[in-house]
Design an enzyme around this catalytic site. Structure first.
Site, PDB file in Angstrom:
ATOM      1  N   LYS A 199       0.902  -1.295   0.025  1.00 19.23           N
ATOM      2  CA  LYS A 199       0.041  -0.256   0.072  1.00 19.23           C
ATOM      3  C   LYS A 199       0.726   1.255   0.125  1.00 19.23           C
ATOM      4  O   LYS A 199       2.256   1.209   0.216  1.00 19.23           O
ATOM      5  CB  LYS A 199      -0.829   0.095   1.205  1.00 19.23           C
ATOM      6  CG  LYS A 199      -0.222  -0.069   2.431  1.00 19.23           C
ATOM      7  CD  LYS A 199      -0.957  -0.218   3.748  1.00 19.23           C
ATOM      8  CE  LYS A 199      -0.341  -0.235   5.030  1.00 19.23           C
ATOM      9  NZ  LYS A 199      -1.023  -0.983   6.163  1.00 19.23           N
ATOM     10  N   ARG A 254      -9.885   0.088  15.751  1.00 17.28           N
ATOM     11  CA  ARG A 254      -9.804   0.747  14.606  1.00 17.28           C
ATOM     12  C   ARG A 254     -10.778   0.130  13.730  1.00 17.28           C
ATOM     13  O   ARG A 254     -11.768   0.457  13.817  1.00 17.28           O
ATOM     14  CB  ARG A 254      -8.396   1.031  14.038  1.00 17.28           C
ATOM     15  CG  ARG A 254      -8.087   2.270  13.154  1.00 17.28           C
ATOM     16  CD  ARG A 254      -6.730   2.430  12.690  1.00 17.28           C
ATOM     17  NE  ARG A 254      -6.207   1.023  11.985  1.00 17.28           N
ATOM     18  CZ  ARG A 254      -5.212   0.807  11.457  1.00 17.28           C
ATOM     19  NH1 ARG A 254      -4.168   1.939  11.706  1.00 17.28           N
ATOM     20  NH2 ARG A 254      -4.469  -0.434  11.110  1.00 17.28           N
ATOM     21  N   TYR A 294      17.962  29.872   8.080  1.00 18.03           N
ATOM     22  CA  TYR A 294      16.508  30.294   8.630  1.00 18.03           C
ATOM     23  C   TYR A 294      16.870  30.417  10.066  1.00 18.03           C
ATOM     24  O   TYR A 294      17.215  29.503  10.647  1.00 18.03           O
ATOM     25  CB  TYR A 294      15.743  29.660   8.088  1.00 18.03           C
ATOM     26  CG  TYR A 294      15.125  29.844   6.511  1.00 18.03           C
ATOM     27  CD1 TYR A 294      14.685  31.129   6.089  1.00 18.03           C
ATOM     28  CD2 TYR A 294      15.053  28.790   5.719  1.00 18.03           C
ATOM     29  CE1 TYR A 294      14.449  31.138   4.672  1.00 18.03           C
ATOM     30  CE2 TYR A 294      14.738  29.004   4.224  1.00 18.03           C
ATOM     31  CZ  TYR A 294      14.552  30.333   3.892  1.00 18.03           C
ATOM     32  OH  TYR A 294      14.254  30.270   2.634  1.00 18.03           O
ATOM     33  N   MET A 298      13.429  24.315   2.156  1.00 18.86           N
ATOM     34  CA  MET A 298      12.618  23.554   1.250  1.00 18.86           C
ATOM     35  C   MET A 298      13.463  22.684   0.037  1.00 18.86           C
ATOM     36  O   MET A 298      13.174  21.637  -0.151  1.00 18.86           O
ATOM     37  CB  MET A 298      11.660  24.020   0.216  1.00 18.86           C
ATOM     38  CG  MET A 298      10.594  23.695  -0.500  1.00 18.86           C
ATOM     39  SD  MET A 298       9.630  24.723  -1.347  1.00 18.86           S
ATOM     40  CE  MET A 298       8.694  25.630  -0.046  1.00 18.86           C
TER      41      MET A 298
HETATM   42  C1  LIG Z   1       0.019  -1.685   6.685  1.00 18.44           C
HETATM   43  C2  LIG Z   1      -0.545  -3.006   7.454  1.00 18.44           C
HETATM   44  C3  LIG Z   1       0.333  -4.120   7.614  1.00 18.44           C
HETATM   45  C4  LIG Z   1       1.629  -4.201   7.183  1.00 18.44           C
HETATM   46  O1  LIG Z   1       2.419  -3.359   8.581  1.00 18.44           O
HETATM   47  P1  LIG Z   1       3.806  -3.308   8.768  1.00 18.44           P
HETATM   48  O2  LIG Z   1       4.046  -2.903  10.194  1.00 18.44           O
HETATM   49  O3  LIG Z   1       4.221  -2.493   7.682  1.00 18.44           O
HETATM   50  O4  LIG Z   1       4.363  -4.715   8.675  1.00 18.44           O
HETATM   51  C5  LIG Z   1      -0.192  -5.437   7.915  1.00 18.44           C
HETATM   52  N1  LIG Z   1      -1.670  -5.606   8.193  1.00 18.44           N
HETATM   53  C6  LIG Z   1      -2.391  -4.250   7.970  1.00 18.44           C
HETATM   54  C7  LIG Z   1      -3.905  -4.751   8.541  1.00 18.44           C
HETATM   55  C8  LIG Z   1      -1.984  -3.347   7.684  1.00 18.44           C
HETATM   56  O5  LIG Z   1      -2.969  -2.101   7.642  1.00 18.44           O
END
Ligand SMILES: *Cc1c(COP(=O)(O)O)cnc(C)c1O
Length: 358
Positions: free
Chosen positions: A35, A130, A255, A303
């Site tokens: 993702k 969640r 800065y 930046m």
């Molecule tokens: C993002 C996610 C993972 C992976 O988590 P990591 O800590 O990057 O291994 C696994 N399960 C769910 C439900 C997630 O949202």
């Protein structure tokens, strides 16, 4: 002409890290989590490099669609499932596996006219609070899911751990205990572990692991780095020195005059800033690799530029190579200097950074 700042993605390291996952949990299937643009590494090329996985997990429908559009035919799980009937139909058409975590999603599946069979994963909330069905709702949700004709038999049973990166935290054992009792006697494979759980909690490995961070070579724990775990960093964020300048003792740099030269200082100005995703929250002293040697960042990150004290590194000149994180400077270390986690840094590499696969 090559762009000044580049994220170099080592696809051999990706494969190596997948092999490490396999070696750690040899009898478990792997849902490789890609993702958020494969945690900033580039989703499609990362997926191609990880083709030997048992499946890919993404958060949202559009990420799955991008994988299919790129020709990937692997099993793909939408970790958050779908949020409308239009999304449900598109997901079914693309043969995505769907997480089911709410009664709204159950109703959508129950009301669906299409006949093609959907593989479902059902999520029980064991304390993350969640997504997922609460423990007392889970049996009802599971029964309803099983009665839907267009859902494949025996959905995979899932939970997500909140504190798996802390080996001493009792919450993980509690969550696993709750999961075991909620799912006792139910048919279906089990999936619990993210990266941290996979490494720290052997009992969480179950039938499917869902590693993300470790595939990118990064430690999920608060101290140490991926190399300590036999992992290889995948991303190297690389740029160049664009100017070298001398400042006198007592002058300030950047800065806010945030850094005051305690001595006559030779300074390298480097093409990287928060506009590239280098965190503004790092403090003076954060290591930057110039010509392969560590030098301390001085002053504020702006930046497009950072400044580094190279007084003790003779011969630095414009055009010299710089590594911000990756081989030689673990991103875990930069994240600690920035008061954040490596996830945020790698996901935050900006559009201006050119990605290059090697
Ligand atoms: C993002 C996610 C993972 C992976 O988590 P990591 O800590 O990057 O291994 C696994 N399960 C769910 C439900 C997630 O949202």
């Amino acid at each position: 002409m090559k762009p000044l700042i580049r994220a170099i993605v080592d696809t051999a390291a990706l494969r190596h890290n997948l092999d490490r996952v396999r070696a750690t949990a040899p009898s478990t299937r792997v849902m490789a989590v890609i993702k958020a643009n494969a945690y900033g590494h580039g989703m499609v090329p990362a997926a191609k490099a990880l083709a030997q996985t048992d499946g890919f997990a993404v958060a949202r429908l559009d990420e799955g669609l991008a994988l299919r559009a790129a020709g990937l035919t692997n099993r793909i799980l939408l970790l958050e499932g779908v949020f409308s009937t239009a999304q449900l139909n598109a997901a079914a058409q693309q043969r995505f596996d769907l997480m089911v975590h709410s009664f709204e999603q159950l109703e959508m599946l129950e009301g669906r006219a299409g006949k093609d069979v959907i593989s479902a994963w059902i999520k029980v909330d064991t304390g993350m609070n969640r997504l997922g069905f609460r423990l007392e709702q889970f049996a009802e949700a599971y029964d309803r899911l099983r009665r839907i004709a267009s859902v494949a038999p025996d959905p995979t049973l899932v939970t997500h751990l909140a504190n798996a990166d802390d080996r001493r935290d009792s919450k993980t054992a509690q969550q696993m205990q709750s999961f075991a009792s909620a799912t006792a006697g139910l048919a279906g494979a089990r999936s619990i572990a993210n990266s941290a759980a996979l490494l720290a909690w052997p009992d969480s490995r179950a039938d499917w692991v869902r590693p993300g961070l470790v595939l990118y070579g990064i430690s999920p724990f608060p101290s140490g780095a991926g190399a300590d775990l036999g992992l290889r960093p995948v991303m190297t964020l690389q740029t160049e020195v664009i100017a070298v300048k001398d400042v006198r003792a007592g002058e300030t740099v950047g800065y806010g005059g945030a850094w005051l030269a305690p001595r006559a200082t030779r300074m390298a100005v480097i093409a990287a800033g928060y506009g590239d995703g280098y965190p503004r929250s790092v403090e003076s002293g954060t290591p930057v690799l110039v010509n392969g040697h560590r030098a301390p960042l001085i002053g504020r990150v702006s930046m497009d530029m950072i400044t580094v004290d190279v007084t003790d590194l003779p011969g630095v000149a414009a055009g010299d190579p710089v590594v911000l994180w990756g081989e030689g400077v673990p991103v875990e270390e930069i994240a600690r200097c920035a008061g954040t986690i490596p996830y945020e840094l790698i996901c935050g590499v900006s559009q201006r950074v050119h990605h290059e696969m090697k």
